[in-house]
Design an enzyme around this catalytic site. Structure first.
Site, PDB file in Angstrom:
ATOM      1  N   GLU A   1       0.206  57.648 -11.724  1.00  0.00           N
ATOM      2  CA  GLU A   1       1.167  56.934 -13.227  1.00  0.00           C
ATOM      3  C   GLU A   1       0.980  58.079 -14.261  1.00  0.00           C
ATOM      4  OE1 GLU A   1       1.281  53.210 -15.819  1.00  0.00           O
ATOM      5  OE2 GLU A   1      -0.058  53.109 -13.995  1.00  0.00           O
TER       6      GLU A   1
ATOM      7  N   SER B   1      -5.452  53.638 -22.125  1.00  0.00           N
ATOM      8  CA  SER B   1      -5.343  54.132 -23.256  1.00  0.00           C
ATOM      9  C   SER B   1      -5.578  55.709 -23.458  1.00  0.00           C
ATOM     10  CB  SER B   1      -5.872  53.357 -24.256  1.00  0.00           C
ATOM     11  OG  SER B   1      -7.358  53.444 -24.347  1.00  0.00           O
TER      12      SER B   1
ATOM     13  N   GLY C   1       1.936  44.603 -11.630  1.00  0.00           N
ATOM     14  CA  GLY C   1       1.264  43.656 -12.155  1.00  0.00           C
ATOM     15  C   GLY C   1      -0.244  43.766 -12.439  1.00  0.00           C
ATOM     16  N   TYR C   2      -0.657  44.659 -13.670  1.00  0.00           N
ATOM     17  CA  TYR C   2      -2.132  44.967 -13.704  1.00  0.00           C
ATOM     18  C   TYR C   2      -2.580  44.205 -15.071  1.00  0.00           C
ATOM     19  CZ  TYR C   2      -2.416  49.040 -10.419  1.00  0.00           C
ATOM     20  OH  TYR C   2      -2.796  49.711  -9.457  1.00  0.00           O
ATOM     21  N   SER C   3      -1.956  44.399 -16.085  1.00  0.00           N
ATOM     22  CA  SER C   3      -2.548  44.046 -17.213  1.00  0.00           C
ATOM     23  C   SER C   3      -2.262  42.467 -17.510  1.00  0.00           C
ATOM     24  CB  SER C   3      -1.830  44.608 -18.745  1.00  0.00           C
ATOM     25  OG  SER C   3      -2.061  45.953 -18.740  1.00  0.00           O
TER      26      SER C   3
END
Length: 394
Positions: free
Chosen positions: A246, A379, A129-131
């Protein structure tokens, strides 16, 4: 890159091949071969994880004291390569490769004792649960609030693009515990039980027709403060550590196998006779050699007890962009058949007839899913900024 394998390494490779031949079932091989992203549905990944756990091979990168294998870097590379060649389904990375290393580094003794064995066995299946809506690459702008109340935090807000939240029984989250100072200074890292009242999961279907992603809503969700990892308001430090794992990894083995399969498909369809196509195939092979070199630098750092650091950003750029180029070559090899939507027929163990050669089933869905690879995990534009700042001093 070709590795000069020792006699021990050759014997280990034969051991791995024998194990895969014996334990990797036809159903699991088909599931792995028909994967269209880095994630595969829980029933397949957990089935394979339990087999590996029984063997003691589920976490090659973990320290031995926490259940790792004690393999050398060469042995880990051999294992990853042989699993890719055998079409073994990938294990869910959110637990073993993300929150696991974080708990080893930042977790309390109680957290390590409780969660690490459950990570290995697959009893806990994690999502990330990051973004949030409006907080993707600019992760520090996240707003989901966690307000202290007695021994708990009370959470309100939402997370988006949450892979496999519909399967997970645990989620690790970044939450806002302070609005004072810099945005990065008011973030806390929490471990949350997905069965907690007030959590709602809603699906997000992708262009490929797959259900990997979700939005997760938190409405007055109470989480014990004992589930905090690291200090309150220091979650940004924990998050950066997790993102190094990651972004880093051992991607070249799977990419090499994928490129080899595309080459064979292109040869079968006559596409490889085109000089322009063949040139791009050779360029992809050269890129993979560079990725292997970067991986070796990262793995050497990990072996020496160091963090991957900015090298993980470099590898993230290299591997995701190489994957997309391989997908493009696969689309050309599939030809017109690649544009046929056959979501049901490409599911593992489906008995439905399909149009065209089998490799055309996954070409377009894989292309669609992997377009996101240069966005998630930070990104590639952000990664280039990090390299410019940390490595080049710009």
């Amino acid at each position: 890159m070709e590795f000069a394998l020792s006699a021990d390494d050759l014997a280990f490779r034969e051991e791995v091949r024998s194990f895969l031949k014996e334990r990797l079932t036809p159903e699991l091989r088909e599931a792995g071969a028909r994967m269209t992203s880095v994630f595969i549905d829980k029933p397949w990944s957990i089935a394979w994880q339990k087999i590996l756990h029984e063997k003691g091979w589920v976490a090659p990168d973990w320290p031995v004291e926490h259940g790792g294998t004690g393999w050398t870097e060469t042995q880990r590379y051999i294992f990853a390569s042989e699993c890719a060649l055998a079409s073994a389904p990938a294990l869910a990375p959110q637990g073993l490769k993300m929150v696991g290393p974080v708990l080893m580094h930042y977790g309390t003794p109680e957290q390590k004792a409780h969660y690490l064995p459950r990570l290995l066995s697959g009893e806990d299946f994690w999502c990330q649960g990051y973004s949030e809506p409006g907080s993707g690459s600019d992760l520090a702008s996240l707003r989901m609030a966690a307000v202290p109340d007695g021994d708990d935090y009370v959470l309100n807000g939402s997370k988006i693009w949450t892979t496999h939240a519909h399967f997970a029984n645990r989620i690790f989250c970044l939450v806002r515990t302070s609005t004072a100072g810099k945005p990065q200074e008011g973030i806390t890292f929490l471990l949350i039980d997905m069965e907690t009242p007030g959590i709602t999961v809603r699906p997000i279907l992708s262009l490929s027709g797959d259900h990997d992603l979700n939005e997760v809503f938190f409405d007055d969700v109470r989480v014990p403060q004992a589930n905090r990892v690291g200090r309150e308001n220091d979650g940004w430090t924990v998050a950066k550590y997790l993102l190094e794992f990651e972004r880093g990894g051992r991607a070249s083995a799977g990419l090499k196998v994928g490129l080899g399969r595309v080459r064979e498909q292109a040869r079968a369809e006559g596409v490889l006779a085109d000089p322009a196509y063949r040139r791009r195939m050779l360029e992809a092979e050269a890129n993979l050699s560079a990725i292997e070199m970067t991986e070796q630098l990262i793995l050497s750092a990990l072996t020496g007890g160091k963090n991957p650091g900015p090298l993980s950003s470099l590898l993230k750029i290299q591997s995701t962009e190489a994957m997309q180029k391989i997908d493009e070559l696969g689309i050309e090899a599939a030809g017109l058949y690649g544009s046929v939507e056959q979501t049901a027929a490409r599911q593992p163990m489906s008995q439905l007839p399909y149009v065209g050669p089998e490799h055309s089933l996954t070409a377009m869905p894989r292309y669609f899913n992997n377009r996101a690879a240069t966005i998630y995990g930070g990104s590639n534009e952000i990664q280039r900024n990090l390299i410019a700042k940390i490595v080049l001093g710009l």
